[in-house]
Design an enzyme around this catalytic site. Structure first.
Site, PDB file in Angstrom:
ATOM      1  CB  CYS A  30      -0.885  -0.139   1.330  1.00 32.77           C
ATOM      2  SG  CYS A  30      -1.702   1.361   1.783  1.00 32.77           S
ATOM      3  CB  CYS A  33       0.307   1.580   4.027  1.00 35.49           C
ATOM      4  SG  CYS A  33      -1.331   0.981   4.097  1.00 35.49           S
TER       5      CYS A  33
END
Length: 118
Positions: A30, A33
């Site tokens: 991600c 993230c």
């Protein structure tokens, strides 16, 4: 490092045994993230001696926990105070927004929410 990686077995104990717990649900693949990771780590280091726990849960390694927590997008930040979830939001926060959230979470009074006002 001030953040702690936790798994499903450690989650409940971490949330219930600490006054204030921030949990970052994230994934290695991600991009947001990875962008939020250093912001979260820096905030955890600033709050290290303030009685706040900063945990990280890898959703790929803990799919059952992520499902039980209702995680539908990453990153998702959850905040627990005295074992109760008081905040949940998907999306990476900016450093200033995270600092403000930490300050607000510290001031939440759960006793008034439970109807224990005198």
């Amino acid at each position: 490092m001030a953040t702690t990686a936790i798994n499903a077995a450690e989650f409940e104990k971490t949330v219930t045994d600490n006054e204030l717990v921030f949990v970052d649900f994230w994934a290695t693949w991600c991009g947001p993230c990875r962008a939020f990771g250093p912001i979260y780590e820096a905030a955890s280091e600033k709050a290290e001696n303030a009685g706040v726990v900063f945990a990280k849960v890898d959703i790929d390694a803990n799919q059952e926990l992520a499902g039980a927590a209702g995680i539908q997008a990453v990153p998702t930040l959850m905040v627990f105070k005295q074992g109760q979830a008081i905040f949940k939001q998907a999306g990476a926060l900016q450093a200033g927004d995270l600092d403000e959230l930490i300050a607000q979470a510290k001031t939440v009074d759960l006793s008034s929410a439970e109807g224990n006002n005198e």
